[in-house]
Design an enzyme around this catalytic site. Structure first.
Site, PDB file in Angstrom:
ATOM      1  N   HIS A 190       0.852  -1.192   0.000  1.00  0.00           N
ATOM      2  CA  HIS A 190       0.000   0.000   0.000  1.00  0.00           C
ATOM      3  C   HIS A 190       0.883   1.236   0.000  1.00  0.00           C
ATOM      4  CE1 HIS A 190      -3.849  -1.989   1.865  1.00  0.00           C
ATOM      5  NE2 HIS A 190      -3.460  -2.542   0.748  1.00  0.00           N
TER       6      HIS A 190
ATOM      7  N   TYR B 192     -10.088   4.960   6.597  1.00  0.00           N
ATOM      8  CA  TYR B 192     -10.553   5.338   7.933  1.00  0.00           C
ATOM      9  C   TYR B 192     -11.602   6.427   7.763  1.00  0.00           C
ATOM     10  CZ  TYR B 192      -6.377   2.998   9.792  1.00  0.00           C
ATOM     11  OH  TYR B 192      -5.412   2.086  10.111  1.00  0.00           O
TER      12      TYR B 192
ATOM     13  N   PRO C  19      -6.860  -0.581  17.866  1.00  0.00           N
ATOM     14  CA  PRO C  19      -6.499  -1.022  16.516  1.00  0.00           C
ATOM     15  C   PRO C  19      -6.422   0.118  15.506  1.00  0.00           C
ATOM     16  CG  PRO C  19      -8.756  -1.658  17.047  1.00  0.00           C
ATOM     17  CD  PRO C  19      -8.151  -1.145  18.313  1.00  0.00           C
TER      18      PRO C  19
ATOM     19  N   LYS D   6      -1.243  -0.818  14.886  1.00  0.00           N
ATOM     20  CA  LYS D   6       0.072  -0.776  15.512  1.00  0.00           C
ATOM     21  C   LYS D   6       0.379  -1.952  16.440  1.00  0.00           C
ATOM     22  CE  LYS D   6       1.461   2.808  13.475  1.00  0.00           C
ATOM     23  NZ  LYS D   6       2.430   2.620  12.404  1.00  0.00           N
TER      24      LYS D   6
ATOM     25  N   TYR E  80       2.384   6.221  10.375  1.00  0.00           N
ATOM     26  CA  TYR E  80       1.659   5.056   9.865  1.00  0.00           C
ATOM     27  C   TYR E  80       2.622   4.016   9.313  1.00  0.00           C
ATOM     28  CZ  TYR E  80      -2.273   2.500   7.804  1.00  0.00           C
ATOM     29  OH  TYR E  80      -3.212   1.555   7.492  1.00  0.00           O
TER      30      TYR E  80
END
Length: 386
Positions: free
Chosen positions: A72, A197, A289, A293, A381
């Site tokens: 990704h 998200y 979540p 991580k 991230y």
């Protein structure tokens, strides 16, 4: 039995540590309270930082990951339907990879015999002894027969509810969130090429994937909700509403093959060492979540701990083991901060009013128009440097 390192727990943390130590020629035994089938069936995280993929590559355990993992280059935030792309590669030069924790666990277990890594399954009544001495030990039962492992070091990789965390006796920082995630696993194509998200007036939603044909979706629910009250149709309707029209049009509906509700909490144990006992993974910390991580933080623990133990056993260097807890906790708290930030930003809190909601909108609007804000999210991230 006698060994150098007794590892409690055959989750990813314990297995990664076992492989790291065996590669360095250090003897170790993994003791797991459940069955192999149970460990391999756990549905967990699926987004890997470069920290994790680099570790698996260094151990030579990434053959299937390289074939089946989905790189990704970014992630997507949604603010009441408005799509905000975040370019990870453009900001960091790195990417994350979608590859389920279940698959990593299977890969590590399958590779254990060739590595000489012994795993004892279905060990009952696991107890730690004499961790403050130079000769700690583990006791447990298998098929009702009492057994003992005498060792130089115990590594507690047995999660939040295992005996290792209780044996540390340190200070805990804990926060339970007033909501959970209702998750659905379905054999349908993902709705988007990146993890999404979404923040919506009705609550948070997340769209992720395990493979090109298997998707993992979540919606925020109250802690009093029950899985039985959520039919597949109700779930898909709510998911599409929260994702917004641009993302929802890519959703393919299908029967759920797994459905569960996971509570959200933050937890850190300090210190992560007592005598000859060292904690790693969920035994030492839990993150919400949001941000994916938990598994990745366990991987960084294992990098630190394996380096420390190899230095100690191979060269008599105690600097690594003496500094392990402080070194690991610095990265843990920064990672806890990022998970807390995303959780606070994207979820609806029961006691929040219009002002708090407007602050979320303002922050997301700032992210949408700020390269610096997007770079900060991307840096966290993809995983902070070790």
């Amino acid at each position: 039995m006698k060994t150098q390192v007794a590892i409690v727990g055959a989750g990813p943390a314990g297995l990664l540590l076992g492989h790291s130590l065996r590669q360095a020629g250090i003897a170790c035994i993994v003791v797991e309270r459940t069955s192999r089938a149970r460990v391999e069936s756990r549905i967990r995280a699926g987004i890997l930082e470069a920290t994790m993929t680099d570790l698996l590559a260094r151990l030579g355990l990434d053959a299937r990951l390289k074939v089946e993992g989905l790189p990704h280059d970014g992630l997507t935030l949604v603010n009441d339907g408005a799509v905000i792309p975040v370019d990870i590669v453009g900001s960091t030069g790195k990417h994350v990879t979608a590859y389920g924790q279940t698959e990593i666990t299977r890969d590590l277990i399958d590779a254990a015999p060739a590595a000489g890594l012994d795993i004892i399954w279905e060990a009952g009544d696991v107890a730690l002894h004499d961790v403050d001495s130079d000769h700690p030990a583990l006791t447990f039962t298998v098929d009702g027969v009492a057994q003992t492992i005498e060792c130089d070091v115990i590594a507690g990789c047995d999660g939040f509810h295992g005996p290792s965390r209780a044996a540390i006796g340190g200070t805990y920082c804990d926060r339970a969130y007033p909501f959970g995630w209702l998750g659905v696993l379905a054999d349908v194509a993902p709705c988007h090429h990146e993890v999404v998200y979404a923040s919506h007036d009705r609550g948070f939603a997340l769209a992720s994937m395990r493979s090109p044909t298997r998707s993992r979706y979540y919606v925020q629910v109250g802690n009093d909700e029950r899985v039985e009250d959520w039919s597949d149709d109700r779930f898909w309707d709510e998911l599409e509403t929260r994702l917004g029209p641009d993302i929802a049009r890519g959703v393919t509906r299908g029967p759920s093959i797994e459905k569960s509700i996971a509570p959200l909490r933050s937890f850190v144990s300090e210190p992560m060492r007592r005598g000859r006992l060292f904690l790693a993974g969920d035994a030492a910390h839990i993150v919400p979540p949001t941000g994916a991580k938990g598994l990745n933080l366990a991987a960084s623990d294992i990098v630190y701990l394996s380096e420390a133990l190899i230095g100690w056993f191979a060269r008599g260097d105690t600097a690594g083991v003496d500094g392990y807890s402080a070194r690991a906790l610095r990265r843990i708290w920064k990672t806890e901060r990022f998970s807390w930030y995303l959780t606070s930003l994207m979820h609806r809190f029961p006691d929040a009013g219009p002002f708090e909601r407007r602050m979320q909108h303002a922050e997301l609007d700032y992210i949408a128009t700020s390269a610096a804000a997007q770079a900060s999210i991307a840096e966290n991230y993809v995983g902070l440097p070790l």
